[in-house]
Design an enzyme around this catalytic site. Structure first.
Site, PDB file in Angstrom:
ATOM      1  N   SER A   1      35.164  23.016   9.234  1.00 44.59           N
ATOM      2  CA  SER A   1      35.433  23.357  10.630  1.00 44.59           C
ATOM      3  C   SER A   1      35.041  22.167  11.474  1.00 44.59           C
ATOM      4  CB  SER A   1      34.616  24.584  11.053  1.00 44.59           C
ATOM      5  OG  SER A   1      34.629  24.752  12.458  1.00 44.59           O
TER       6      SER A   1
ATOM      7  N   TYR B   1      26.889  29.696  11.937  1.00 39.16           N
ATOM      8  CA  TYR B   1      28.194  29.315  11.384  1.00 39.16           C
ATOM      9  C   TYR B   1      28.310  27.801  11.279  1.00 39.16           C
ATOM     10  CZ  TYR B   1      33.230  28.576  11.059  1.00 39.16           C
ATOM     11  OH  TYR B   1      34.481  28.142  10.672  1.00 39.16           O
TER      12      TYR B   1
END
Length: 271
Positions: free
Chosen positions: A133, A146
């Site tokens: 990501s 995350y």
């Protein structure tokens, strides 16, 4: 000509589904894995074999790899994609939830990498593509756990690349920015399970604003195309940020420096 064999985790929706379908349409034989078998059955085809699998189940992964090697005899491509996002202030997300975030997003990837590497080494070829990501390179308020898991994926991938390059194995990180999938919807459902004191209300109000552009973001096909391009390249990129907002964020962090970039993020979030 023998079809290359690909393994794709998290293939029941979003990036994983788009990747499995694109690989299959380009003559890969794909073992498509996820927990939601009903979703997987919808993409079953001549080149896609659905497998119900939880990436936290080490024994299930071993059984799968044995099945792949018995039926196909090789593994050419692993696409680690299964994962989810745990939102919430670092102070407020429980340790149990934080552990689960890493169990899926980091150790799920690691289990598969350890499972396929002996076979890739034996055949002296293979490519591992880890879907990370943009938050694996930067981090913003509300996304701490995350982002931490995706930073870990970046670090593991970088170390692994140096360890296995001499065996003919490539390791690629693809770092998506905002992509139109079910991902944000699931993140907000999980956020509801985290208790925050009133002092964090501005942060909680900011998170939907930050993700509001998901509806007009590129679809998961853009990531699937990046996977296919990397899989077919003689010299694949070590790291690929997609789409443009991903690259812009990384460049902005570099140009502005950490302190100014963090200030700009907090201004945007109004916290």
């Amino acid at each position: 000509m023998t079809k290359p064999i690909a393994l794709v985790t998290g293939a029941s929706s979003g990036i994983g589904k788009a990747t499995a379908e694109l690989l299959a349409n380009n003559n890969y034989y794909v073992f498509a894995m996820a927990r939601r078998m009903n979703r997987l059955e919808q993409i079953r085809s001549e080149n896609i074999e659905p497998i119900c699998l939880d990436v936290t189940d080490a024994n299930a992964i071993k059984i799968l790899i044995d099945h792949v090697m018995t039926t196909k005899g090789r593994i050419d491509l692993l696409v680690n994609n299964a994962g989810y996002g745990q939102l919430g202030a670092v102070e407020c997300v429980s340790m149990e939830a934080a552990h689960e975030q890493f169990e899926v997003n980091v150790f799920g990837y690691a289990r598969f990498m350890q499972a396929v590497l002996p076979h890739m080494r034996a055949q002296n070829s293979g490519i591992i593509i880890n879907i990370a990501s943009i938050l694996g390179q930067i981090s913003i308020p509300g996304f701490g756990w995350y982002a931490a898991s995706k930073h870990a994926v970046e670090a593991l991938s970088e170390s692994l690349r140096g360890e296995v390059m001499k065996f003919g194995i490539n390791v690629v990180v693809i770092a998506p920015g905002l992509i139109k999938t079910e991902f944000a919807e699931k993140e907000f459902e999980l956020l509801k399970t985290v208790e925050h004191p009133p002092i964090y209300q501005k942060l909680l109000d900011a998170l939907p604003r930050l993700l509001k552009d998901e509806a007009i973001a590129p679809g998961p096909e853009i990531i699937a195309k990046a996977v296919l391009k990397a899989a077919k390249a003689s010299f694949p990129p070590m790291r690929h940020a997609v789409p443009g907002d991903s690259r812009t964020a990384v460049i902005s962090r570099w140009l502005l420096g950490s302190r100014l970039f963090d200030w700009a993020v907090r201004c945007k979030m109004k916290i």
